[in-house]
Structure formats: C-alpha cells, structure tokens
Write an enzyme that holds these catalytic residues in place. Structure first.
Site, PDB file in Angstrom:
ATOM      1  N   ASP A  31      32.921  -2.249   4.725  1.00 32.47           N
ATOM      2  CA  ASP A  31      32.107  -2.159   3.499  1.00 32.47           C
ATOM      3  C   ASP A  31      32.964  -2.475   2.282  1.00 32.47           C
ATOM      4  OD1 ASP A  31      30.060  -1.433   5.035  1.00 32.47           O
ATOM      5  OD2 ASP A  31      29.862   0.633   4.281  1.00 32.47           O
ATOM      6  N   PHE A  32      34.215  -1.972   2.333  1.00 30.43           N
ATOM      7  CA  PHE A  32      35.103  -2.175   1.199  1.00 30.43           C
ATOM      8  C   PHE A  32      35.373  -3.672   0.979  1.00 30.43           C
ATOM      9  CE2 PHE A  32      39.386  -2.621  -0.590  1.00 30.43           C
ATOM     10  CZ  PHE A  32      39.185  -1.961  -1.791  1.00 30.43           C
ATOM     11  N   GLU A  33      35.694  -4.366   2.104  1.00 31.73           N
ATOM     12  CA  GLU A  33      35.977  -5.810   1.972  1.00 31.73           C
ATOM     13  C   GLU A  33      34.744  -6.553   1.439  1.00 31.73           C
ATOM     14  OE1 GLU A  33      39.161  -6.877   5.461  1.00 31.73           O
ATOM     15  OE2 GLU A  33      37.241  -6.017   6.053  1.00 31.73           O
ATOM     16  N   PHE A  34      33.590  -6.145   1.933  1.00 36.69           N
ATOM     17  CA  PHE A  34      32.346  -6.780   1.478  1.00 36.69           C
ATOM     18  C   PHE A  34      32.184  -6.568  -0.038  1.00 36.69           C
ATOM     19  CE2 PHE A  34      27.840  -6.995   0.578  1.00 36.69           C
ATOM     20  CZ  PHE A  34      27.442  -8.121   1.287  1.00 36.69           C
ATOM     21  N   ASP A  35      32.386  -5.307  -0.466  1.00 35.89           N
ATOM     22  CA  ASP A  35      32.230  -5.004  -1.899  1.00 35.89           C
ATOM     23  C   ASP A  35      33.203  -5.811  -2.748  1.00 35.89           C
ATOM     24  OD1 ASP A  35      30.278  -3.266  -1.285  1.00 35.89           O
ATOM     25  OD2 ASP A  35      31.476  -1.443  -1.543  1.00 35.89           O
ATOM     26  N   GLU A 143      -4.816  -6.060   9.886  1.00 37.13           N
ATOM     27  CA  GLU A 143      -3.593  -5.643   9.183  1.00 37.13           C
ATOM     28  C   GLU A 143      -3.907  -4.457   8.289  1.00 37.13           C
ATOM     29  OE1 GLU A 143      -2.477  -8.995   6.815  1.00 37.13           O
ATOM     30  OE2 GLU A 143      -2.342 -10.297   8.560  1.00 37.13           O
ATOM     31  N   LYS A 145      -4.148  -2.705   4.671  1.00 37.36           N
ATOM     32  CA  LYS A 145      -4.317  -3.158   3.286  1.00 37.36           C
ATOM     33  C   LYS A 145      -3.348  -2.334   2.437  1.00 37.36           C
ATOM     34  CE  LYS A 145      -7.680  -4.719  -0.016  1.00 37.36           C
ATOM     35  NZ  LYS A 145      -6.976  -4.371  -1.221  1.00 37.36           N
ATOM     36  N   ASP A 147      -1.240  -0.880  -0.575  1.00 40.20           N
ATOM     37  CA  ASP A 147      -1.609  -0.580  -1.950  1.00 40.20           C
ATOM     38  C   ASP A 147      -0.399  -0.781  -2.861  1.00 40.20           C
ATOM     39  OD1 ASP A 147      -3.209   0.159  -3.977  1.00 40.20           O
ATOM     40  OD2 ASP A 147      -3.175   2.303  -3.558  1.00 40.20           O
ATOM     41  N   ARG A 166       0.252 -11.935  -9.235  1.00 39.11           N
ATOM     42  CA  ARG A 166      -1.078 -12.525  -9.039  1.00 39.11           C
ATOM     43  C   ARG A 166      -1.712 -12.922 -10.373  1.00 39.11           C
ATOM     44  NH1 ARG A 166      -6.419 -11.009  -8.915  1.00 39.11           N
ATOM     45  NH2 ARG A 166      -7.647 -12.125  -7.367  1.00 39.11           N
ATOM     46  N   GLU A 203       2.973  -8.015  -0.543  1.00 40.79           N
ATOM     47  CA  GLU A 203       2.713  -6.898  -1.440  1.00 40.79           C
ATOM     48  C   GLU A 203       4.025  -6.181  -1.733  1.00 40.79           C
ATOM     49  OE1 GLU A 203      -0.460  -7.081  -1.994  1.00 40.79           O
ATOM     50  OE2 GLU A 203      -1.103  -5.180  -2.854  1.00 40.79           O
ATOM     51  N   TYR A 255       2.428 -11.045   4.161  1.00 39.65           N
ATOM     52  CA  TYR A 255       1.282 -11.164   5.055  1.00 39.65           C
ATOM     53  C   TYR A 255       0.631 -12.539   5.086  1.00 39.65           C
ATOM     54  CZ  TYR A 255      -0.812  -9.641   0.618  1.00 39.65           C
ATOM     55  OH  TYR A 255      -1.140  -9.500  -0.692  1.00 39.65           O
ATOM     56  N   LYS A 318      -8.757 -10.568   9.481  1.00 35.44           N
ATOM     57  CA  LYS A 318      -8.645 -12.010   9.222  1.00 35.44           C
ATOM     58  C   LYS A 318      -8.943 -12.782  10.500  1.00 35.44           C
ATOM     59  CE  LYS A 318      -4.983 -11.239   5.832  1.00 35.44           C
ATOM     60  NZ  LYS A 318      -3.550 -11.271   5.522  1.00 35.44           N
ATOM     61  N   LYS A 342     -12.361  -0.577   3.515  1.00 38.47           N
ATOM     62  CA  LYS A 342     -11.633   0.489   2.814  1.00 38.47           C
ATOM     63  C   LYS A 342     -12.024   1.838   3.379  1.00 38.47           C
ATOM     64  CE  LYS A 342     -10.496  -1.712  -1.392  1.00 38.47           C
ATOM     65  NZ  LYS A 342     -10.377  -1.365  -2.773  1.00 38.47           N
ATOM     66  N   CYS A 436       1.554  26.181 -27.840  1.00 33.94           N
ATOM     67  CA  CYS A 436       2.064  26.447 -26.496  1.00 33.94           C
ATOM     68  C   CYS A 436       1.404  27.706 -25.908  1.00 33.94           C
ATOM     69  CB  CYS A 436       3.581  26.624 -26.560  1.00 33.94           C
ATOM     70  SG  CYS A 436       4.286  27.046 -24.962  1.00 33.94           S
ATOM     71  N   CYS A 439       4.398  30.488 -25.531  1.00 38.08           N
ATOM     72  CA  CYS A 439       5.146  31.109 -26.626  1.00 38.08           C
ATOM     73  C   CYS A 439       4.460  30.945 -27.974  1.00 38.08           C
ATOM     74  CB  CYS A 439       6.558  30.539 -26.685  1.00 38.08           C
ATOM     75  SG  CYS A 439       6.603  28.845 -27.246  1.00 38.08           S
ATOM     76  N   CYS A 454       6.360  21.421 -26.003  1.00 35.99           N
ATOM     77  CA  CYS A 454       6.608  22.627 -26.778  1.00 35.99           C
ATOM     78  C   CYS A 454       8.058  22.537 -27.255  1.00 35.99           C
ATOM     79  CB  CYS A 454       6.431  23.870 -25.903  1.00 35.99           C
ATOM     80  SG  CYS A 454       7.141  25.335 -26.675  1.00 35.99           S
ATOM     81  N   CYS A 460      10.904  29.827 -25.221  1.00 34.93           N
ATOM     82  CA  CYS A 460       9.705  29.653 -24.413  1.00 34.93           C
ATOM     83  C   CYS A 460      10.049  29.970 -22.944  1.00 34.93           C
ATOM     84  CB  CYS A 460       9.227  28.214 -24.599  1.00 34.93           C
ATOM     85  SG  CYS A 460       7.708  27.864 -23.736  1.00 34.93           S
TER      86      CYS A 460
HETATM   87  S1  IVH Z   1      -4.618 -11.254   2.346  1.00 44.67           S
HETATM   88  C1  IVH Z   1      -7.504 -14.386   0.089  1.00 44.67           C
HETATM   89  N1  IVH Z   1      -3.591  -9.159   3.427  1.00 44.67           N
HETATM   90  O1  IVH Z   1      -5.491  -7.182  -1.402  1.00 44.67           O
HETATM   91  C2  IVH Z   1      -6.850 -13.079  -0.111  1.00 44.67           C
HETATM   92  N2  IVH Z   1      -4.166  -9.052   1.119  1.00 44.67           N
HETATM   93  O2  IVH Z   1      -8.191  -7.924  -2.446  1.00 44.67           O
HETATM   94  C3  IVH Z   1      -5.752 -12.944   0.855  1.00 44.67           C
HETATM   95  N3  IVH Z   1      -3.640  -6.905   0.060  1.00 44.67           N
HETATM   96  O3  IVH Z   1      -4.552  -9.442  -3.897  1.00 44.67           O
HETATM   97  C4  IVH Z   1      -5.108 -11.653   0.752  1.00 44.67           C
HETATM   98  N4  IVH Z   1      -2.796  -5.941   1.835  1.00 44.67           N
HETATM   99  O4  IVH Z   1      -2.794  -7.853  -3.104  1.00 44.67           O
HETATM  100  C5  IVH Z   1      -4.083  -9.691   2.297  1.00 44.67           C
HETATM  101  N5  IVH Z   1      -2.649  -7.365   4.534  1.00 44.67           N
HETATM  102  C6  IVH Z   1      -3.115  -7.895   3.422  1.00 44.67           C
HETATM  103  C7  IVH Z   1      -3.182  -7.180   2.209  1.00 44.67           C
HETATM  104  C8  IVH Z   1      -3.718  -7.796   1.070  1.00 44.67           C
HETATM  105  C9  IVH Z   1      -3.077  -5.799   0.548  1.00 44.67           C
HETATM  106  C10 IVH Z   1      -4.100  -7.069  -1.345  1.00 44.67           C
HETATM  107  C11 IVH Z   1      -3.570  -8.302  -2.017  1.00 44.67           C
HETATM  108  C12 IVH Z   1      -4.759  -9.035  -2.565  1.00 44.67           C
HETATM  109  C13 IVH Z   1      -5.836  -8.011  -2.487  1.00 44.67           C
HETATM  110  C14 IVH Z   1      -7.118  -8.728  -2.184  1.00 44.67           C
END
Ligand code: IVH
Length: 697
Positions: A31-35, A143, A145, A147, A166, A203, A255, A318, A342, A436, A439, A454, A460
C-alpha cells in the site's frame, strides 16, 4: 525522463496495479509503495497540468473545482419509464408485448436503421446490432429500480470522457470531474475488442451505511442533517469541490449500454459484458422466461430489497432481446419494451395530535409530529419527524389534520401528505415555535439554514448533556464507564456543569449517584484517568467547537501544533490551515473569544489533558520558527518529502499553496510556471535548494 513520458508511465502503471488489485485480487506492491507512486504522479500533474491524462487515477481523490456545470446535449435522449403499482397492469403489459412480438413485423432480419428506435433517437445511428432470433419466444430481464441519480457515461477508446446527469432527458449537466472520484466507475477499460465509443447508463447512489456515517459526522459538528440518501447523492454530484465528493464515497450501479453496432443480441449479454469490462452491475438481475417468473421475482425482492446496500423502490422489467425491443419501440416519453413496478410503501391515515420540538446537542431544533397511534407495517406508530419549519410549510400541516404516514426503508416513518378533504375548517396554520421548549431562550435561524437554533449553549439542558455526550464518545475522549444515564444523573445533581468538572470527579462525588456501585465508580475514574493520554487532535474535537469534526481538528492540530496557537489565530491565519474554510474559521474564533471556554481549557490543561502535538522525535532546531514554506519541483540532493520534513523538524510551517501569507517558496527544477508567476506577483521570496540549506546554517 521528460515529464510527459513519466506522467504517462505512472498513469499506466497505476492502472495496471489497480486492475490487478480490484479485478484479479493480486497486490503487486505494498500500500505504501502504491501511495508513493500516486503522490509522485500527483505532484508531477500539479507541475505540468497540461500533461495530466483524462484517465489519471489521481482524479479519484478530487482536487478540481467546477464553478459552473456545463449543459451537454445527450447523444441518446434519457427517457423515463412507465410505472405501475399493480400486478394486473404488468400482466396487461405482458399481453401487449406478446401481441406485438407474435404479430412479428418484418424487422427481424432487418438492420436497426429502419427500426422504430431510430425515430426516437433520430441521430442516424444504431444503438445495437441485432442478429435474428427466434420470432415467437420472448423473455424479460428483471432488475432492481435503484433510488439514486441517473448518469450517462461516455467512453472513447476505453477512457471515460464525459459524465452527464439526466437533466430534462434531452440535456443534462457535465459532472465528469465529480464522477471520476467514484471508485466503482472505471476511468479506463482495458478489455479486448472494446467498441471505440459507447455510452453506459446507471444510477449513482450513496449507500445507506455511508449516508448514516455522513449524518453522524454532521450531527457531531452541528451541521443540518441530509434528508435521505438520494438527495444526498444528487447534492453531492453537483458540489463544486471534487475533493469533498471523493470523501462522500458515492457508488454506481450500471444498467444499460448504448452505442453503434454493438455486438450483443440481448440486454443480459450487454450487462454481462459490462461486468467483464469492470463496471459494477448489480448481481440481482435475473432473466425471467415468462410473466409468472417476473411475479416471483417481484415477490422475492419485496422484502429482500432491505438487505441491499442502497434504497430501491421497485423493479424494472425489460424485454431482453434487442430485436424485440426494436419491434416494440417507444411512446413519446417511454420505451414500450420496459416498465417499472413500484412497491407500495405501507401507508396509513391518522390524526396529528400535536407537534413537539426536540433540541439537540448543538441547539438545533427538530419538530416532531405526535400522532394518534396507528398500526403500520406491523408496528404501532406514534411519532414522525417533520424535519424543520420548511417541511411544515410544504405540507401545510395543521394540528388536528388527518395525515398519510408511510414507512419506507427507514426506521422513522414520515408524513407524506395531508388528507385535505378531511380537514375541519376551524384548523389554523401552525405557528412555528419562537422560544426554546427547554430553556425559554428566543430561537434564531441563520440565513440560508433550514433549522432553528437555541443560542443558549450554556444554560439549555439538552445542549449541556449533549456536549458531555460528545466529549466522552470513542472518537473524542473515549471515557469508558460513562454513559448517557450517568451524564444525565451527574448534570441533574449539579455535580458536573462544564467539561472541566469531569476531571474533578472523585469517589465522594460519585457516591451521590444512585445505583452506582464501587465497581462502577472505579471503572469511571479509571476511564477518566486514561483519557488524559488521548492525543491533542481528539481533545480538540472533543471540545465540541461547531463545524470542527475530527478531520478538521486533525488539520488544525497539525497546522498550529498547540491550543494556544489556535486560540490566538485570526480568521485569516485559520484560513491558511488545509481544508479550513470561512465557516469553520469564524466558528473557531467565536469559540475562543468566550472567556468561559478559555477558562475550561485552562482547567482541562491543569488536569493533564493533551493540548499540544506529541513532540516530533527528530526535532532538530527552531531556526525556522514563524516562517512558512511551500516546496515545489525536483531537487538535486533531497526529495520533496525530505525537504518538507527538514522544514517541520526545524520549526517551520508548510502551507497548502502560494498566497500572500507565504514567506518562502522553495523552488526545484521543472516547477510549474503558474506557481512561480503567482509567487513573483505576490512578492514571495523564492529560494533554491542551496539557499534553503544555508538558512538552516
Ligand atoms: S432503465 C428508458 N433500469 O429510473 C429508461 N432505469 O424512470 C431506461 N432507474 O431515469 C431506464 N433503476 O434513473 C433503468 N434498473 C434500472 C433502473 C432505472 C433506476 C431510474 C433511472 C431512470 C428512471 C426511469
């Protein structure tokens, strides 16, 4: 060797070492050499910024400032997904897919240029290069979804050249420098037969664990808490300073893959290729042969998703074959070959009985909703956080209202909306607390901040107890045997009023505590005694100066060496310490301007706490005391590190950059022209290696 060749060599070598480490699990160097190699590359790039490569591994640690993010048009529009909460809608979707595929228009043996996707992208390009597949059979890929925040990554000749958010789907913000700090996004791909140019989408997210860690740190230093991991990830991507972005440790799941004539027939093949190329693809995706398998996937992940490192809010379905995707095409905004399902977060309606206000260690006030108890996802919910005055205003929530409460991935339920149809006309708007609740002091709200505070730091009760809790925690004084309950009892009995009182505790005082036996007393006294060996940086953090977290405390301790130097430093002098900004500097000055704080420090010092850095064992002299230096370039007899070490061991200080405050710039060969120019302009003395040695006598 000329600097450009050296930079190229180091960049390639570091990529090879990273690849061996992350992909093949082999450590070829320590790690040291890498750093050390990283540091060497970093300083060469600083000297010769024009030779820095876009795939430089030093980008991972940040260092760039983006004043304004450029707007970039997406090569392929970033569409959204149709979504549903309803299983029947998914079966209807499947039916539509079946009909289109079975109707089998003649696309199957045609190239993509004539496909429906062409009309959407309208760019004269193909995204994939589909080969004929069996006409009637179709399958799905399921897949998660995720967040997070959608990102589009462009690779040219294997190198990440652009990362764009996006935005409105047509154009987004260029956040390339910030994205380069994300370790799970390759800066350079070395796989064979890579397409010349392609675009990957995914994402960006902040793991739940990192989110908690960041909020804990923010709480420690009195910063407002971040609302949720998605907002935090989105805010982080748009930060100006990429060094802070690097520290937040964002991550990314990819994805989808787009490009001209890509050699894949199915979405799952392209996901597997992405994995081989070194992208992080979530292993949770699954090929489902029919809609029943899709339903099974949905049911499986409804609860299993909480074991994932990030928040998800459903699944994405998909159609796997690209030929089938072409047949299905797009509506104006969404693909007809994909849909998201969802999960309903469990929700309930209940009555808001009252709002109470909690005061934290730093005086920050959080409103809490007290609800008519209601059963939600197996537990009875009585309270929900309302965050701050803005949230109360946003919801236009009134005492007596019926509200929708939801439980997502988080433990604390949240109020998502007010059921206005059930509102009695007599209900009045909430007037936010002015004083507050603990207090009675008048609350303040600093400009630009969401929370009320506060200001009565010393009188307090929750602020007093909070200060002690902060002081004793592991990262601070690490006092074993002293928990929240002991603090509460000691404060309530008036035995401890300020931090210094802890070191006056003895058998007699502690014996006043109920249910605190001989063993507890001696444990606590031992814990207090050992805390006297805690290093200065932790002691400085333990004092609880607003905005001074452990990292800042460490930087201040290293820069100023002892508490006296910090106490007498002006805002300008504080700003010279690495990573100290205006807000921190003001807060430190304000802390030390108070007589009472200075007194507490004197008492703590007299009790034996560490208020200076441990002496450097190799200290040679104090010849350079009071003088500040920046070392740059390559030297004949010493490395840059050796000169830095000499300066420190002879009492000098190292500054982070050339400024008007700098006394000496020690200049070696091949030094960057901009630094020299700046130093000359500001009248900073520029000395060479011999002159520096002469200063040491
Ligand atoms: S595919 C044509 N795959 O959902 C759209 N999107 O509502 C193709 N998202 O803006 C998107 N997980 O930010 C895809 N496994 C996943 C996803 C995903 C989250 C989000 C993505 C997109 C929004 C679409």
């Amino acid at each position: 060797m000329d600097p450009k060749t050296k930079i190229d060599q180091l960049t390639d070598l570091l990529h090879q070492l990273n690849h061996a480490y992350y992909m093949d699990n082999i450590s070829k160097v320590t790690d040291f050499e890498f750093d050390m190699k990283m540091k060497e590359l970093e300083s060469l790039e600083l000297e010769f910024p024009h030779y820095k490569r876009p795939d430089s591994p030093t980008s991972r640690v940040g260092g760039t400032i983006t004043k304004e993010f450029q707007t970039v048009k997406h090569k392929y529009p970033m569409l959204s997904l149709g979504n549903t909460y309803n299983e029947q809608d998914l079966r209807d979707f499947d039916e539509r897919v079946r009909k289109v595929i079975l109707s089998g228009n003649d696309l199957i043996s045609e190239s993509k240029e004539t496909s429906s996707q062409f009309s959407i992208f309208d760019q004269g390009v193909t995204t994939h290069n589909p080969q004929p597949t069996t006409r009637n059979r179709y399958e799905y890929v399921c897949e998660q979804k995720f967040d997070g925040v959608a990102i589009s990554l462009t690779y040219e000749n294997g190198i990440l050249t652009k990362a764009v958010t996006r935005g409105d789907g047509v154009q987004g913000d260029d956040v390339t420098n910030n994205v380069r700090t994300i370790k799970s996004i390759p800066l350079k791909i070395t796989a064979l037969n890579l397409p010349d140019e392609f675009e990957v989408r995914g994402e960006v997210f902040l793991s739940r664990e990192n989110f908690k860690k960041i909020n804990k740190e923010r709480e420690d230093i009195g910063e407002a808490l971040l609302a949720n991991p998605r907002n935090a990830a989105s805010g982080t991507l748009k930060m100006q300073d990429s060094t802070i972005v690097a520290k937040r440790q964002l991550s990314c799941f990819l994805y989808s893959l787009n490009g001209k004539k890509l050699p894949f027939n199915t979405h799952s093949d392209s996901l597997e290729a992405l994995t081989r190329w070194g992208f992080q693809v979530s292993p949770t995706f699954k090929i489902c042969k029919n809609i029943e398998e899709v339903m099974a996937y949905i049911h499986l992940w409804e609860t299993k998703r909480f074991e994932l490192p990030l928040d998800t809010d459903g699944i994405v379905l998909k159609v796997n074959s690209f030929i089938h995707q072409d047949q299905l095409g797009f509506t104006a905004k969404t693909p007809r070959w994909a849909i998201s399902f969802k999960y309903k977060s469990e929700s309930a309606i209940t009555k808001l009985k009252s709002i109470s206000y909690q005061v934290g260690r730093t005086g920050s006030v959080t409103p809490v909703a007290n609800l008519e108890p209601v059963l939600l996802a197996g537990t009875t919910v009585k309270r929900a956080s309302l965050h701050n005055a803005n949230e109360i205003e946003r919801l236009d929530i009134r005492i007596g209202d019926f509200v929708h409460v939801e439980k997502g991935g988080e433990i604390i339920p949240k109020i998502t909306a007010v059921e206005v149809s059930k509102r009695h006309e007599s209900l009045v708007k909430v007037v936010y607390l002015t004083h507050c609740p603990e207090c009675g002091s008048e609350l303040i709200r600093n400009e630009g901040e969401a929370n009320h505070y506060c200001p009565n730091e010393k009188g307090c009760p929750p602020q007093i107890k909070g200060k002690f809790e902060h002081f004793i925690q592991r990262k601070a004084m690490n006092i074993d045997g002293m928990g929240s309950e002991t603090i509460e009892a000691l404060v309530n009995k008036g035995i401890i009023k300020n931090l210094a009182d802890i070191y006056d505790l003895n058998h007699e005082k502690l014996s006043q505590l109920e249910r605190f036996g001989e063993k507890s007393v001696s444990n606590l006294l031992n814990g207090i005694e050992s805390s006297k060996n805690i290093p200065f940086r932790n002691v400085l953090f333990a004092l609880g100066i607003r905005f001074v977290g452990l990292t800042t405390a460490e930087k201040l301790a290293n820069h100023f060496e002892n508490i006296e130097n910090i106490a007498k430093a002006s805002v300008e002098q504080l700003l010279e310490a690495p990573e100290v900004g205006e807000k921190i500097a003001q807060s430190v000055v304000q802390y030390f301007s108070q007589e009472e704080n200075r007194e507490i420090i004197q008492r703590l010092k007299a009790s034996g706490l560490q208020f200076e850095n441990e002496a450097r064992p190799e200290a040679e002299s104090n010849t350079l005391e009071g003088k500040s230096f920046v070392v740059s370039g390559v030297f004949q007899n010493f490395s840059r590190e050796e000169i830095t070490e000499k300066i420190l061991s002879n009492g000098g200080k190292i500054l982070s950059g050339v400024s008007g405050k700098l006394d000496f710039l020690v200049a070696g060969e091949n030094m960057g022209p901009s630094k020299l120019e700046k130093a000359t302009k500001l009248g900073v003395k520029i000395i060479n290696e011999e002159e520096f040695l002469a200063m040491l006598g």
